[in-house]
Design a protein around this motif. Structure first.
Motif, PDB file in Angstrom:
ATOM      1  N   LYS A 194      15.848 -12.806   3.061  1.00  0.00           N
ATOM      2  CA  LYS A 194      16.664 -11.923   3.892  1.00  0.00           C
ATOM      3  C   LYS A 194      16.304 -10.463   3.638  1.00  0.00           C
ATOM      4  O   LYS A 194      16.206  -9.667   4.578  1.00  0.00           O
ATOM      5  CB  LYS A 194      18.149 -12.154   3.602  1.00  0.00           C
ATOM      6  N   ALA A 195      16.081 -10.124   2.371  1.00  0.00           N
ATOM      7  CA  ALA A 195      15.723  -8.738   2.044  1.00  0.00           C
ATOM      8  C   ALA A 195      14.349  -8.392   2.606  1.00  0.00           C
ATOM      9  O   ALA A 195      14.146  -7.303   3.161  1.00  0.00           O
ATOM     10  CB  ALA A 195      15.732  -8.548   0.528  1.00  0.00           C
ATOM     11  N   ALA A 196      13.402  -9.318   2.495  1.00  0.00           N
ATOM     12  CA  ALA A 196      12.043  -9.058   2.985  1.00  0.00           C
ATOM     13  C   ALA A 196      12.017  -8.909   4.496  1.00  0.00           C
ATOM     14  O   ALA A 196      11.227  -8.128   5.040  1.00  0.00           O
ATOM     15  CB  ALA A 196      11.117 -10.190   2.548  1.00  0.00           C
ATOM     16  N   THR A 197      12.862  -9.647   5.190  1.00  0.00           N
ATOM     17  CA  THR A 197      12.898  -9.594   6.651  1.00  0.00           C
ATOM     18  C   THR A 197      13.234  -8.192   7.149  1.00  0.00           C
ATOM     19  O   THR A 197      12.786  -7.770   8.222  1.00  0.00           O
ATOM     20  CB  THR A 197      13.921 -10.608   7.198  1.00  0.00           C
ATOM     21  N   GLY A 198      14.019  -7.468   6.382  1.00  0.00           N
ATOM     22  CA  GLY A 198      14.430  -6.132   6.803  1.00  0.00           C
ATOM     23  C   GLY A 198      13.422  -5.049   6.500  1.00  0.00           C
ATOM     24  O   GLY A 198      13.638  -3.881   6.839  1.00  0.00           O
ATOM     25  N   VAL A 199      12.296  -5.393   5.869  1.00  0.00           N
ATOM     26  CA  VAL A 199      11.269  -4.402   5.546  1.00  0.00           C
ATOM     27  C   VAL A 199      10.420  -4.128   6.780  1.00  0.00           C
ATOM     28  O   VAL A 199      10.054  -5.053   7.507  1.00  0.00           O
ATOM     29  CB  VAL A 199      10.367  -4.913   4.400  1.00  0.00           C
ATOM     30  N   SER A 200      10.142  -2.864   7.035  1.00  0.00           N
ATOM     31  CA  SER A 200       9.270  -2.534   8.169  1.00  0.00           C
ATOM     32  C   SER A 200       7.815  -2.683   7.736  1.00  0.00           C
ATOM     33  O   SER A 200       7.095  -3.556   8.218  1.00  0.00           O
ATOM     34  CB  SER A 200       9.548  -1.119   8.669  1.00  0.00           C
ATOM     35  N   TYR A 201       7.361  -1.834   6.816  1.00  0.00           N
ATOM     36  CA  TYR A 201       5.996  -1.927   6.314  1.00  0.00           C
ATOM     37  C   TYR A 201       5.978  -1.675   4.810  1.00  0.00           C
ATOM     38  O   TYR A 201       6.742  -0.860   4.289  1.00  0.00           O
ATOM     39  CB  TYR A 201       5.061  -0.918   7.000  1.00  0.00           C
ATOM     40  N   LEU A 202       5.088  -2.387   4.137  1.00  0.00           N
ATOM     41  CA  LEU A 202       4.861  -2.214   2.704  1.00  0.00           C
ATOM     42  C   LEU A 202       3.365  -2.116   2.476  1.00  0.00           C
ATOM     43  O   LEU A 202       2.601  -2.959   2.975  1.00  0.00           O
ATOM     44  CB  LEU A 202       5.422  -3.409   1.917  1.00  0.00           C
ATOM     45  N   THR A 203       2.914  -1.116   1.750  1.00  0.00           N
ATOM     46  CA  THR A 203       1.520  -1.016   1.369  1.00  0.00           C
ATOM     47  C   THR A 203       1.371  -1.630  -0.017  1.00  0.00           C
ATOM     48  O   THR A 203       1.837  -1.072  -1.009  1.00  0.00           O
ATOM     49  CB  THR A 203       1.036   0.442   1.356  1.00  0.00           C
ATOM     50  N   LEU A 204       0.751  -2.780  -0.062  1.00  0.00           N
ATOM     51  CA  LEU A 204       0.573  -3.501  -1.316  1.00  0.00           C
ATOM     52  C   LEU A 204      -0.793  -3.163  -1.897  1.00  0.00           C
ATOM     53  O   LEU A 204      -1.809  -3.238  -1.205  1.00  0.00           O
ATOM     54  CB  LEU A 204       0.662  -5.010  -1.065  1.00  0.00           C
ATOM     55  N   VAL A 205      -0.828  -2.776  -3.169  1.00  0.00           N
ATOM     56  CA  VAL A 205      -2.075  -2.467  -3.853  1.00  0.00           C
ATOM     57  C   VAL A 205      -2.308  -3.527  -4.924  1.00  0.00           C
ATOM     58  O   VAL A 205      -1.450  -3.747  -5.781  1.00  0.00           O
ATOM     59  CB  VAL A 205      -2.037  -1.069  -4.501  1.00  0.00           C
ATOM     60  N   CYS A 206      -3.448  -4.209  -4.842  1.00  0.00           N
ATOM     61  CA  CYS A 206      -3.753  -5.251  -5.820  1.00  0.00           C
ATOM     62  C   CYS A 206      -5.245  -5.534  -5.814  1.00  0.00           C
ATOM     63  O   CYS A 206      -5.982  -5.013  -4.976  1.00  0.00           O
ATOM     64  CB  CYS A 206      -2.965  -6.531  -5.520  1.00  0.00           C
TER      65      CYS A 206
END
Length: 212
Positions: A57-69
């Motif tokens: 539910k929390a992830a669904t509300g995210v617009s964009y995330l820049t993941l660095v890995c």
């Protein structure tokens, strides 16, 4: 004398059978202990369903995330979540054949593209290879949508329950790293605040352990 030899032979055969039985029982105990240890380890890697539901539910509300890995980390997650990925890809859609700027190998070909179980929709520009250097070799940044994030969480949640200890451990750990980002979210914050956030997956050793 023959009777004595026969009795000794029977005694030896009985001792041999007893030893074989004891060895079999020991092997059986070891297998049961290994199985119990395996189940215990998988249980430790697994995530509670109610907790997983809240994370989705929390992830669904995210617009964009820049993941660095590292690219290997992303490849592992992407294959599990989307069905297809190669480290050299910088997008998930088949490139336009008329796009002269798009070099070979940066995106899946037609056969590979149709094998995606879920379309990541990572178009050109959403995956960037970071400049090479002593601290950035193989690192990259991926711009994920909330949809991408929920798909990653769902696949890692299932993977953490697998009997393969290596995959279970990796999935459980990576799931936990994504949850660390979710824990930073404020559901009461003004809309749009998650756009452009950067989160890095990198458990580095303490500086005291680095060679000078």
């Amino acid at each position: 004398m023959f009777k004595t030899w026969r009795e000794e032979y029977r005694a030896n055969q009985a001792a041999k059978r007893r030893i074989e039985q004891e060895e079999w029982e020991q092997e059986k105990r070891w297998r049961e202990e290994d199985r119990a240890a395996c189940l215990k380890a998988v249980a430790e890697n697994a995530v509670d369903l109610a907790e997983h539901n809240q994370n989705l539910k929390a992830a669904t509300g995210v617009s964009y995330l820049t993941l660095v890995c590292h690219e290997d980390t992303w490849t592992f997650m992407a294959i599990r979540a989307f069905g297809q990925w190669k480290p050299e890809w910088t997008q998930s859609t088949r490139p336009d054949l008329l796009d002269a700027e798009q070099g070979p190998g940066h995106a899946p070909g037609y056969v590979e593209a149709v094998q995606f179980t879920v379309d990541p929709n990572l178009r050109k520009g959403r995956i960037k290879k970071l400049p090479t250097g002593t601290d950035k070799a193989g690192m990259q940044q991926i711009t994920l949508s909330g949809h991408n994030l929920t798909q990653l969480l769902a696949s890692l949640y299932q993977g953490a329950k697998e009997r393969d200890i290596a995959d279970s451990a990796r999935c459980g750990r990576l799931y936990g790293k994504l949850v660390e980002f979710l824990d930073l979210l404020d559901p009461d914050a003004e809309a749009g605040q998650t756009t452009g956030n950067t989160f890095r997956i990198d458990d580095s050793v303490d500086a005291s352990h680095l060679r000078q």
